[in-house]
Motif scaffolding. Structure first.
Motif, PDB file in Angstrom:
ATOM      1  N   VAL A  27       0.921  -1.176   0.155  1.00 41.45           N
ATOM      2  CA  VAL A  27       0.042  -0.142  -0.046  1.00 41.45           C
ATOM      3  C   VAL A  27       0.986   1.278   0.176  1.00 41.45           C
ATOM      4  O   VAL A  27       0.587   2.352  -0.644  1.00 41.45           O
ATOM      5  N   MET A  28       1.700   1.173   0.914  1.00 40.28           N
ATOM      6  CA  MET A  28       2.734   2.396   0.711  1.00 40.28           C
ATOM      7  C   MET A  28       3.639   2.657  -0.392  1.00 40.28           C
ATOM      8  O   MET A  28       4.267   3.596  -0.628  1.00 40.28           O
ATOM      9  N   ALA A  29       4.081   1.595  -1.138  1.00 42.32           N
ATOM     10  CA  ALA A  29       4.885   1.702  -2.207  1.00 42.32           C
ATOM     11  C   ALA A  29       4.386   2.789  -3.351  1.00 42.32           C
ATOM     12  O   ALA A  29       3.383   2.991  -3.264  1.00 42.32           O
ATOM     13  N   ASP A  30       5.235   3.486  -3.834  1.00 42.05           N
ATOM     14  CA  ASP A  30       4.955   4.616  -4.824  1.00 42.05           C
ATOM     15  C   ASP A  30       3.858   5.732  -4.520  1.00 42.05           C
ATOM     16  O   ASP A  30       3.364   6.077  -5.294  1.00 42.05           O
ATOM     17  N   HIS A  31       4.314   5.972  -2.960  1.00 45.07           N
ATOM     18  CA  HIS A  31       3.334   7.068  -2.630  1.00 45.07           C
ATOM     19  C   HIS A  31       4.487   8.211  -2.038  1.00 45.07           C
ATOM     20  O   HIS A  31       5.691   7.778  -1.474  1.00 45.07           O
ATOM     21  N   ALA A  32       4.222   9.479  -2.455  1.00 43.57           N
ATOM     22  CA  ALA A  32       5.004  10.427  -2.121  1.00 43.57           C
ATOM     23  C   ALA A  32       5.184  10.777  -0.730  1.00 43.57           C
ATOM     24  O   ALA A  32       4.308  10.437   0.121  1.00 43.57           O
ATOM     25  N   GLU A  33       6.458  11.432  -0.057  1.00 42.59           N
ATOM     26  CA  GLU A  33       6.565  11.639   1.193  1.00 42.59           C
ATOM     27  C   GLU A  33       5.551  12.690   1.577  1.00 42.59           C
ATOM     28  O   GLU A  33       5.114  12.636   2.804  1.00 42.59           O
ATOM     29  N   ASP A  34       5.170  13.540   0.784  1.00 40.05           N
ATOM     30  CA  ASP A  34       3.923  14.697   0.944  1.00 40.05           C
ATOM     31  C   ASP A  34       2.645  14.428   0.486  1.00 40.05           C
ATOM     32  O   ASP A  34       1.884  15.207   0.375  1.00 40.05           O
ATOM     33  N   ILE A  35       2.407  13.120   0.464  1.00 37.33           N
ATOM     34  CA  ILE A  35       1.128  12.805   0.050  1.00 37.33           C
ATOM     35  C   ILE A  35      -0.001  13.470   0.994  1.00 37.33           C
ATOM     36  O   ILE A  35      -0.012  13.545   2.042  1.00 37.33           O
ATOM     37  N   VAL A  36      -1.111  13.971   0.107  1.00 34.00           N
ATOM     38  CA  VAL A  36      -2.231  14.384   0.895  1.00 34.00           C
ATOM     39  C   VAL A  36      -3.497  13.143   0.268  1.00 34.00           C
ATOM     40  O   VAL A  36      -3.605  12.957  -0.772  1.00 34.00           O
ATOM     41  N   MET A  37      -4.295  12.778   1.329  1.00 34.33           N
ATOM     42  CA  MET A  37      -5.306  11.957   0.842  1.00 34.33           C
ATOM     43  C   MET A  37      -6.465  12.408   1.666  1.00 34.33           C
ATOM     44  O   MET A  37      -6.794  12.895   2.843  1.00 34.33           O
ATOM     45  N   PHE A  38      -7.693  12.487   0.843  1.00 35.65           N
ATOM     46  CA  PHE A  38      -8.869  12.803   1.439  1.00 35.65           C
ATOM     47  C   PHE A  38      -9.629  11.589   1.283  1.00 35.65           C
ATOM     48  O   PHE A  38      -9.820  10.999   0.210  1.00 35.65           O
ATOM     49  N   LEU A 112      -0.595  12.166  -9.472  1.00 36.97           N
ATOM     50  CA  LEU A 112       0.777  11.561  -9.477  1.00 36.97           C
ATOM     51  C   LEU A 112       1.661  12.494 -10.287  1.00 36.97           C
ATOM     52  O   LEU A 112       1.114  13.445 -10.962  1.00 36.97           O
ATOM     53  N   ARG A 113       3.036  12.457  -9.723  1.00 34.38           N
ATOM     54  CA  ARG A 113       4.066  13.148 -10.347  1.00 34.38           C
ATOM     55  C   ARG A 113       5.277  12.090 -10.399  1.00 34.38           C
ATOM     56  O   ARG A 113       5.252  11.140  -9.714  1.00 34.38           O
ATOM     57  N   VAL A 120       4.876   8.585  -8.619  1.00 31.05           N
ATOM     58  CA  VAL A 120       4.389   8.216  -7.281  1.00 31.05           C
ATOM     59  C   VAL A 120       2.932   9.103  -7.037  1.00 31.05           C
ATOM     60  O   VAL A 120       2.716   9.933  -7.717  1.00 31.05           O
ATOM     61  N   VAL A 121       2.427   8.674  -6.206  1.00 32.47           N
ATOM     62  CA  VAL A 121       0.863   9.251  -5.783  1.00 32.47           C
ATOM     63  C   VAL A 121       1.175  10.351  -4.863  1.00 32.47           C
ATOM     64  O   VAL A 121       1.805  10.189  -3.771  1.00 32.47           O
ATOM     65  N   ALA A 122       0.987  11.428  -5.515  1.00 29.61           N
ATOM     66  CA  ALA A 122       1.138  12.681  -4.520  1.00 29.61           C
ATOM     67  C   ALA A 122      -0.363  12.989  -3.857  1.00 29.61           C
ATOM     68  O   ALA A 122      -0.447  13.813  -2.898  1.00 29.61           O
ATOM     69  N   HIS A 123      -1.387  12.588  -4.580  1.00 32.68           N
ATOM     70  CA  HIS A 123      -2.907  13.075  -4.138  1.00 32.68           C
ATOM     71  C   HIS A 123      -3.629  12.001  -4.305  1.00 32.68           C
ATOM     72  O   HIS A 123      -3.576  11.184  -5.367  1.00 32.68           O
ATOM     73  N   GLU A 124      -4.422  11.211  -3.220  1.00 31.28           N
ATOM     74  CA  GLU A 124      -5.391  10.300  -3.450  1.00 31.28           C
ATOM     75  C   GLU A 124      -6.688  10.484  -2.553  1.00 31.28           C
ATOM     76  O   GLU A 124      -6.679  11.325  -1.407  1.00 31.28           O
ATOM     77  N   HIS A 125      -7.607  10.381  -3.214  1.00 32.01           N
ATOM     78  CA  HIS A 125      -9.246  10.700  -2.964  1.00 32.01           C
ATOM     79  C   HIS A 125      -9.944   9.790  -3.047  1.00 32.01           C
ATOM     80  O   HIS A 125     -10.166   8.952  -4.018  1.00 32.01           O
TER      81      HIS A 125
END
Length: 134
Positions: A27-38, A112-113, A120-125
């Motif tokens: 789940v954590m793989a490929d997510h940005a350190e500064d991710i924002v999730m709603f 993603l960016r 990497v996923v930077a935003h997830e909603h």
């Protein structure tokens, strides 16, 4: 489909499989350190940062362990040179919930960016449609 769109499609499919398996590392793989999730559950202001993102998953895994499904029904990806987005519909419910409302779908949108030549996923909603009775 471009190579980047295929890479992102694979990333999302692997993430969804990891969620379904309760695999935190996946789940954590490929997510940005500064991710924002709603997300569907609180907090209303969202989850910010990779540590808060990690901390948000255990309650979902406990709920899902009761027999819930988490599977992609449809997935669309659009990729530019260094930013991309994806949106999907997922079945995310217990068997009882699906029996009562078989068409209900979790909506997923990802921003993603590209960082160091990897997506990497930077935003997830995540959201469910609001059921309004007429």
């Amino acid at each position: 489909m471009t190579d980047d769109e295929q890479r992102i499609r694979t990333l999302v499919e692997q993430w969804a499989a990891a969620v379904h398996a309760g695999d935190m590392d996946g789940v954590m793989a490929d997510h940005a350190e500064d991710i924002v999730m709603f997300d569907v559950p609180p907090p209303q202001a969202g989850v910010r940062g990779i540590d808060a993102y990690r901390d948000s998953w255990p309650p979902f895994f406990r709920w899902q362990a009761q027999g819930a499904v988490f599977e992609i029904v449809s997935l669309e990806v659009t990729a530019g040179t260094d930013v991309a987005f994806a949106h999907a519909l997922l079945r995310c419910a217990t068997p009882q919930d699906l029996a009562e409302n078989p068409d209900n779908r979790l909506r997923l949108t990802l921003g993603l960016r590209k960082e160091r030549d990897r997506w990497v996923v930077a935003h997830e909603h995540h959201s469910f449609p609001l059921a309004i009775e007429n």
